[in-house]
Design an enzyme around this catalytic site. Structure first.
Site, PDB file in Angstrom:
ATOM      1  N   GLY A 239       0.761  -1.247   0.000  1.00 38.16           N
ATOM      2  CA  GLY A 239       0.000   0.000   0.000  1.00 38.16           C
ATOM      3  C   GLY A 239       0.784   1.285   0.000  1.00 38.16           C
ATOM      4  N   GLY A 277       3.300  -3.663  -3.949  1.00 43.77           N
ATOM      5  CA  GLY A 277       3.130  -3.852  -5.390  1.00 43.77           C
ATOM      6  C   GLY A 277       3.548  -2.593  -6.118  1.00 43.77           C
ATOM      7  N   ARG A 278       2.692  -1.574  -5.972  1.00 50.32           N
ATOM      8  CA  ARG A 278       2.879  -0.317  -6.700  1.00 50.32           C
ATOM      9  C   ARG A 278       4.277   0.279  -6.512  1.00 50.32           C
ATOM     10  NH1 ARG A 278      -1.466   3.012  -7.917  1.00 50.32           N
ATOM     11  NH2 ARG A 278      -2.665   1.888  -6.353  1.00 50.32           N
ATOM     12  N   TYR A 318      -9.950   6.083 -11.707  1.00 50.99           N
ATOM     13  CA  TYR A 318      -9.723   6.725 -10.408  1.00 50.99           C
ATOM     14  C   TYR A 318      -9.473   8.223 -10.526  1.00 50.99           C
ATOM     15  CZ  TYR A 318      -8.033   1.892  -9.491  1.00 50.99           C
ATOM     16  OH  TYR A 318      -7.853   0.543  -9.412  1.00 50.99           O
ATOM     17  N   CYS A 346     -14.312   5.291 -28.142  1.00 46.73           N
ATOM     18  CA  CYS A 346     -15.577   6.026 -28.272  1.00 46.73           C
ATOM     19  C   CYS A 346     -16.268   6.236 -26.932  1.00 46.73           C
ATOM     20  CB  CYS A 346     -16.494   5.273 -29.225  1.00 46.73           C
ATOM     21  SG  CYS A 346     -15.648   4.909 -30.754  1.00 46.73           S
ATOM     22  N   GLU A 347     -15.593   6.899 -26.017  1.00 46.03           N
ATOM     23  CA  GLU A 347     -16.162   7.270 -24.722  1.00 46.03           C
ATOM     24  C   GLU A 347     -15.491   8.556 -24.294  1.00 46.03           C
ATOM     25  OE1 GLU A 347     -17.000   4.746 -21.681  1.00 46.03           O
ATOM     26  OE2 GLU A 347     -16.989   2.903 -22.853  1.00 46.03           O
TER      27      GLU A 347
HETATM   28  C1  LIG Z   1      -3.334  -4.783  -3.840  1.00 48.53           C
HETATM   29  C2  LIG Z   1      -2.798  -5.464  -2.649  1.00 48.53           C
HETATM   30  C3  LIG Z   1      -1.472  -5.257  -2.262  1.00 48.53           C
HETATM   31  C4  LIG Z   1      -0.543  -4.299  -2.949  1.00 48.53           C
HETATM   32  O1  LIG Z   1      -0.924  -2.984  -2.871  1.00 48.53           O
HETATM   33  P1  LIG Z   1       0.059  -1.838  -3.438  1.00 48.53           P
HETATM   34  O2  LIG Z   1      -0.655  -0.593  -3.205  1.00 48.53           O
HETATM   35  O3  LIG Z   1       0.247  -2.130  -4.890  1.00 48.53           O
HETATM   36  O4  LIG Z   1       1.338  -1.941  -2.692  1.00 48.53           O
HETATM   37  C5  LIG Z   1      -0.990  -5.976  -1.190  1.00 48.53           C
HETATM   38  N1  LIG Z   1      -1.788  -6.851  -0.527  1.00 48.53           N
HETATM   39  C6  LIG Z   1      -3.064  -7.076  -0.865  1.00 48.53           C
HETATM   40  C7  LIG Z   1      -3.877  -8.044  -0.101  1.00 48.53           C
HETATM   41  C8  LIG Z   1      -3.610  -6.387  -1.936  1.00 48.53           C
HETATM   42  O5  LIG Z   1      -4.896  -6.589  -2.265  1.00 48.53           O
END
Ligand SMILES: *Cc1c(COP(=O)(O)O)cnc(C)c1O
Length: 421
Positions: A239, A277-278, A318, A346-347
């Protein structure tokens, strides 16, 4: 920090000119930097140095197998949310003991696939899921390590579509009911309760919500231990946000996230997992597109690109902001223009940016969206029968196509017309 810089007047990915990739594969395309992926993974890994830990990359952010292999070779585990992701991680060579399975709606079939292939743990999100998982494990003669995902009712202060830790969200079990749910889990024969899981949302730009959540997890650890559960692993989720708008955003750094973890749960002696992730993949990717037309509207100029919302949906979904830069470096003091940057779909929602002030570009010029490595290609679709765009991985002065653009025939032949038509 990333590895997409101007050099001699042109944008490079590491040591490869972006224009060379465009000439070779055509536009639009995604390009990822190995050096940036590596750097960001290591920032997290180093932030937890001295603690027993595993960084489980949230592969839903970018699940190309080349990316998974690169991170896996650095020691990453994977956080998967579907059987497809599980099998993709395995195909990229990630061993089952480094894969954790998250998600609110795992089916019995998905459980069976992961249990047969080997899994580090399931992060369970509800009582019915617990019961089903126990049954599937028993039918295979196994017991499966689990954590229970708790919902700490913390405001992540992020976009409502990616907040997951408030009571109103579908994720996890309310932390107030944790003791009861853990007691139930412990009584199920197919499960071995080993820890606690929490993930409060995505693109967090402050540490406070994490701190609140981790402190609640620390308190719960002590309570559950008193109840007789051997809590020895804490999965603290992902996150951490990235600076999409470089000029005015400065989210916390992985090292600060690591320090917070040590401060809030370090005393418990648990093994730590995190699921970024991000922050690993986001700034490691660009979306490169060509300007098809510059169109004069009534009161504005439209920059019409060959990329569209089906390639990068974050702005449409978003209202997300992505920096947009020309691939030819603008001259210092050159003309700045206000554009509505749009795709050909087309949106009206097919708009990447409204009234964006940026250097003037013209028909045929290449532009790049920054911070497009996460939740970009993975969220793309073939809407308007537009081929999914290729993905390119750069390593120093080499690049490779890691997912090719499909041909029109490949796309069209996927449908089957029934014989009775
Ligand atoms: C999406 C998600 C992540 C990763 O979130 P990021 O913002 O990309 O770091 C980690 N754990 C769970 C359970 C998720 O659903």
């Amino acid at each position: 920090m990333d590895h997409f810089l101007y050099r001699d007047g042109a944008l490079y990915a590491e040591d490869v000119p972006i224009a060379d990739i465009a000439a070779s594969v055509g536009t639009p395309f995604y390009v990822y930097s190995s050096a940036t992926l590596t750097r960001h993974f290591k920032l997290f890994d180093d932030a937890l140095a001295g603690t027993d830990h595993l960084v489980c990359y949230a592969m839903k952010s970018n699940s190309n197998q080349a990316v998974l292999k690169l991170l896996g070779d650095l020691g990453a585990g994977m956080d998967v949310v579907s059987a497809g992701e599980y099998l993709r991680a395995k195909a990229a060579g990630i061993p089952g003991e480094r894969i954790v399975f998250s998600g609110v709606g795992k089916t019995a079939e998905e459980m069976r696939i992961a249990l047969e292939g080997g899994i580090r743990q399931f992060n369970v999100e509800s009582e019915p899921e617990m019961a089903r998982l126990s049954g599937v494990a028993e039918s295979l003669g196994k017991t499966v390590p689990i954590t229970v995902r708790v919902n700490p009712d913390v405001d992540a202060k992020t976009h409502e579509k990616i907040a997951t830790g408030k009571a109103e969200n579908k994720f996890g079990i309310p932390i107030s009911r944790a003791r009861e749910v853990y007691a139930q889990a412990a009584a199920l024969p197919g499960l071995e309760v080993i820890g606690i899981d929490v993930h409060i949302g995505s693109q967090l730009t402050q540490l406070e919500p994490f701190e609140l959540a981790f402190r609640k997890v620390a308190d719960l650890t002590e309570v559950l231990r008193t109840d007789g559960h051997d809590i020895r692993r804490l999965d603290l989720g992902g996150g951490l946000g990235i600076p999409y708008e470089r000029s005015n955003e400065a989210p916390p750094l992985p090292i600060e996230f690591g320090e917070l973890i040590k401060k809030t749960v370090g005393h418990l002696g648990c093994e730590i997992e995190i699921e970024p992730g991000r922050l690993i993949s986001g700034n490691a990717g660009l979306l490169v597109a060509e300007v098809i037309y510059v169109k004069d509207g009534e009161d504005r100029q439209f920059l019409i690109l060959d990329a569209a919302m089906n390639d990068l949906i974050r702005p449409a979904m978003y209202g997300a902001y992505h920096d947009i830069i020309p691939v030819v470096e603008p001259a210092p003091g050159g003309e700045q223009v206000k554009y509505d940057v749009v795709g050909p779909v087309c949106e009206s929602g097919d708009t990447f940016a409204k009234q964006r002030v940026m250097p003037q570009v013209g028909t045929g010029d290449l532009i790049a969206f920054r911070s497009a490595g996460a939740y970009g290609a993975v969220m793309s679709s073939e809407y308007n029968t537009r081929p999914m765009i290729p993905e390119i991985l750069v390593h120093e002065d080499q690049f490779a196509v890691i997912r090719a653009r499909p041909t029109f025939d490949e796309m069209i032949n996927r449908d089957t017309i029934p014989t009775w038509l």
